[in-house]
Design an enzyme around this catalytic site. Structure first.
Site, mmCIF file in Angstrom:
data_model
loop_
_atom_site.group_PDB
_atom_site.id
_atom_site.type_symbol
_atom_site.label_atom_id
_atom_site.label_comp_id
_atom_site.label_asym_id
_atom_site.label_seq_id
_atom_site.Cartn_x
_atom_site.Cartn_y
_atom_site.Cartn_z
ATOM 1 N N CYS A 267 0.823 -1.227 0.000
ATOM 2 C CA CYS A 267 0.000 0.000 0.000
ATOM 3 C C CYS A 267 0.851 1.268 0.000
ATOM 4 C CB CYS A 267 -0.947 -0.002 1.186
ATOM 5 S SG CYS A 267 -2.066 -1.406 1.142
ATOM 6 N N ASN B 102 -10.211 -0.281 -0.085
ATOM 7 C CA ASN B 102 -8.741 -0.194 -0.073
ATOM 8 C C ASN B 102 -8.206 -0.766 -1.396
ATOM 9 O OD1 ASN B 102 -6.003 -0.468 0.319
ATOM 10 N ND2 ASN B 102 -6.165 -1.356 2.371
ATOM 11 N N HIS C 291 -3.547 7.224 2.273
ATOM 12 C CA HIS C 291 -3.929 5.896 1.805
ATOM 13 C C HIS C 291 -5.302 5.576 2.400
ATOM 14 C CE1 HIS C 291 -4.101 1.755 0.903
ATOM 15 N NE2 HIS C 291 -3.804 1.332 2.117
HETATM 16 N N1 COA Z 1 -18.385 -8.777 9.233
HETATM 17 C C1 COA Z 1 -18.898 -9.003 10.435
HETATM 18 N N2 COA Z 1 -18.151 -9.292 11.519
HETATM 19 C C2 COA Z 1 -16.822 -9.332 11.344
HETATM 20 C C3 COA Z 1 -16.215 -9.095 10.100
HETATM 21 C C4 COA Z 1 -17.063 -8.819 9.021
HETATM 22 N N3 COA Z 1 -16.585 -8.546 7.787
HETATM 23 N N4 COA Z 1 -14.874 -9.189 10.245
HETATM 24 C C5 COA Z 1 -14.644 -9.457 11.540
HETATM 25 N N5 COA Z 1 -15.827 -9.559 12.197
HETATM 26 C C6 COA Z 1 -16.049 -9.834 13.612
HETATM 27 C C7 COA Z 1 -14.902 -10.552 14.262
HETATM 28 O O1 COA Z 1 -15.028 -11.932 14.062
HETATM 29 C C8 COA Z 1 -15.065 -10.145 15.704
HETATM 30 O O2 COA Z 1 -16.061 -10.958 16.281
HETATM 31 P P1 COA Z 1 -15.912 -11.494 17.804
HETATM 32 O O3 COA Z 1 -15.867 -10.241 18.646
HETATM 33 O O4 COA Z 1 -17.141 -12.311 17.988
HETATM 34 O O5 COA Z 1 -14.637 -12.246 17.817
HETATM 35 C C9 COA Z 1 -15.653 -8.741 15.637
HETATM 36 O O6 COA Z 1 -16.157 -8.595 14.306
HETATM 37 C C10 COA Z 1 -14.658 -7.635 15.908
HETATM 38 O O7 COA Z 1 -13.541 -7.856 15.112
HETATM 39 P P2 COA Z 1 -12.287 -6.977 15.282
HETATM 40 O O8 COA Z 1 -11.186 -7.574 14.476
HETATM 41 O O9 COA Z 1 -12.062 -6.689 16.719
HETATM 42 O O10 COA Z 1 -12.787 -5.604 14.597
HETATM 43 P P3 COA Z 1 -12.008 -4.267 14.488
HETATM 44 O O11 COA Z 1 -12.780 -3.199 15.118
HETATM 45 O O12 COA Z 1 -10.555 -4.411 14.843
HETATM 46 O O13 COA Z 1 -12.061 -4.000 12.914
HETATM 47 C C11 COA Z 1 -10.760 -4.177 10.902
HETATM 48 C C12 COA Z 1 -11.472 -4.931 12.023
HETATM 49 C C13 COA Z 1 -10.107 -5.189 9.989
HETATM 50 C C14 COA Z 1 -11.796 -3.360 10.129
HETATM 51 C C15 COA Z 1 -9.711 -3.218 11.511
HETATM 52 O O14 COA Z 1 -8.907 -3.912 12.435
HETATM 53 C C16 COA Z 1 -8.827 -2.591 10.471
HETATM 54 O O15 COA Z 1 -9.279 -1.860 9.606
HETATM 55 N N6 COA Z 1 -7.521 -2.834 10.556
HETATM 56 C C17 COA Z 1 -6.595 -2.266 9.588
HETATM 57 C C18 COA Z 1 -6.750 -2.988 8.297
HETATM 58 C C19 COA Z 1 -6.005 -2.339 7.199
HETATM 59 O O16 COA Z 1 -5.961 -1.141 7.136
HETATM 60 N N7 COA Z 1 -5.457 -3.157 6.319
HETATM 61 C C20 COA Z 1 -4.807 -2.711 5.165
HETATM 62 C C21 COA Z 1 -3.657 -1.849 5.448
HETATM 63 S S1 COA Z 1 -2.936 -1.342 3.979
#
Ligand code: COA
Length: 325
Positions: free
Chosen positions: A115, A282, A252
């Site tokens: 990215c 993204n 980004h």
């Molecule tokens: N739909 C519904 N539920 C989902 C899900 C989806 N697409 N993806 C994950 N969940 C669930 C998980 O299983 C978890 O459930 P649980 O509490 O029963 O275990 C719950 O949602 C919370 O997940 P969590 O990982 O804590 O959510 P979060 O608030 O951290 O958000 C991301 C997840 C991925 C959106 C976030 O961490 C993020 O954006 N990270 C950076 C990613 C990024 O930028 N990547 C590219 C960089 S270039």
């Protein structure tokens, strides 16, 4: 480096026709529009057609950028494509773009910094221009991420999309009056110890496969806020510019909450941020030039304004660029 200025003379982008909304995605993946919107800010993403390769997306964006710069393919001396989804393991996607544009022999290669790839490529092209090796360079971020997403992993597949963005960088003689234009400062870094947080679990020399995207979302989020805001501090310091002089933050587009957390740390008002995550999701290396083009086309970003680009992604690799557009 010489006194030559490296200016952005043209910007263009391309999004494939097919739009996949959250609601549509929720029919095949265990997720919901509400979850995706509230956790990431994404409402939809574009997906490339089966027969469309990364070089096809890149070619469209590059063609638009050339048009805006008032240049022809024969004027280009360097093509860099930042991508993690190349057409083939080799040769570079850049040579396919070169061939599809009808550009005569010139320097052409790819950059792999996920990215942060567009910022890495921008910095490299700036070096070629500032050292007098080329007059006009095409810097392209292009991705067909849909081809290596695990559509059974709701933690990753809902976050990404396909697209391409391009800029033409040109050498300019500095004007006697007015502030320095073009690239003012850049900053790049990477830390391979953090590679396990975001990677594809395949490769030619390990599995012999392309692999699928694997991510530890929480760790990527934490590092993104820290390093993206740090990278902006770094370029403003290097250029001796106050953060309050920044007209537009073009980050980004990975997650609206990452963007908002960075803005808070940088004390940047949200009305100065270009946000496209809702429509594009993204698109990795394509996200900054796509957002830049959107901001220019809707009339918000104007010539002479101070822009800051910043990104973090797989590597982890990150960087920033401060530019007077
Ligand atoms: N739909 C519904 N539920 C989902 C899900 C989806 N697409 N993806 C994950 N969940 C669930 C998980 O299983 C978890 O459930 P649980 O509490 O029963 O275990 C719950 O949602 C919370 O997940 P969590 O990982 O804590 O959510 P979060 O608030 O951290 O958000 C991301 C997840 C991925 C959106 C976030 O961490 C993020 O954006 N990270 C950076 C990613 C990024 O930028 N990547 C590219 C960089 S270039």
């Amino acid at each position: 480096m010489s006194e030559i200025e490296t200016i952005i003379s043209g910007v263009g982008s391309y999004l494939p026709e097919r739009i996949l909304t959250n609601a549509e995605l929720a029919k095949t993946v265990d997720t919901s529009d509400e979850w995706i919107r509230s956790r990431s800010g994404i409402a939809q993403r574009h997906l490339a057609a089966d027969g469309q390769a990364t070089s096809d997306l890149a070619r469209e964006a590059a063609w638009a950028a050339l048009g805006q710069a008032g240049l022809k393919p024969k004027d280009i001396g360097l093509i860099i494509v930042a991508t993690v989804t190349p057409d083939k393991t080799f040769p570079s996607t850049a040579v396919y773009v070169q061939e599809k544009l009808g550009t005569p022999p010139c320097i052409a290669f790819d950059v792999s910094a996920a990215c942060a790839g567009f910022i890495y490529a921008l910095n490299i092209a700036h070096g070629f221009i500032a050292s007098g090796q080329v007059k006009h360079a095409l810097v392209i971020g292009a991705e067909k991420l849909s081809c290596f997403l695990d559509w059974n992993d709701r933690g990753t597949c809902v976050l990404f999309g396909d697209g391409a963005g391009a800029v033409v960088l040109s050498a300019e003689t500095p004007s006697v009056a007015g502030p320095k234009r073009g690239m003012l400062a850049t900053y790049l870094s990477a830390d391979g110890r953090l590679a396990p947080h975001l990677y594809a679990d395949g490769g030619p020399s390990t599995t012999g496969t392309v692999g699928l995207v694997k991510m530890n979302g929480k760790e990527v989020f934490r590092n993104a806020v820290e390093e993206i805001s740090g990278a902006v501090f770094e370029v403003t310091e290097r250029a001796e510019v106050s953060r309050h002089e920044i007209d537009w933050f073009v980050p980004h587009q990975a997650n609206i909450r990452i963007i908002q957390s960075c803005a808070k740390k940088l004390e940047l008002c949200e009305s100065k941020i270009i946000v496209t995550i809702d429509k594009h999701a993204n698109t990795s290396s394509a996200s900054i030039p796509l957002a830049l083009d959107a901001g220019i086309r809707d009339g918000r970003i104007k010539r002479g304004e101070l822009l800051v680009f910043a990104a973090l992604g797989g590597g982890l690799a990150w960087g920033s660029a401060l530019i007077r557009y």
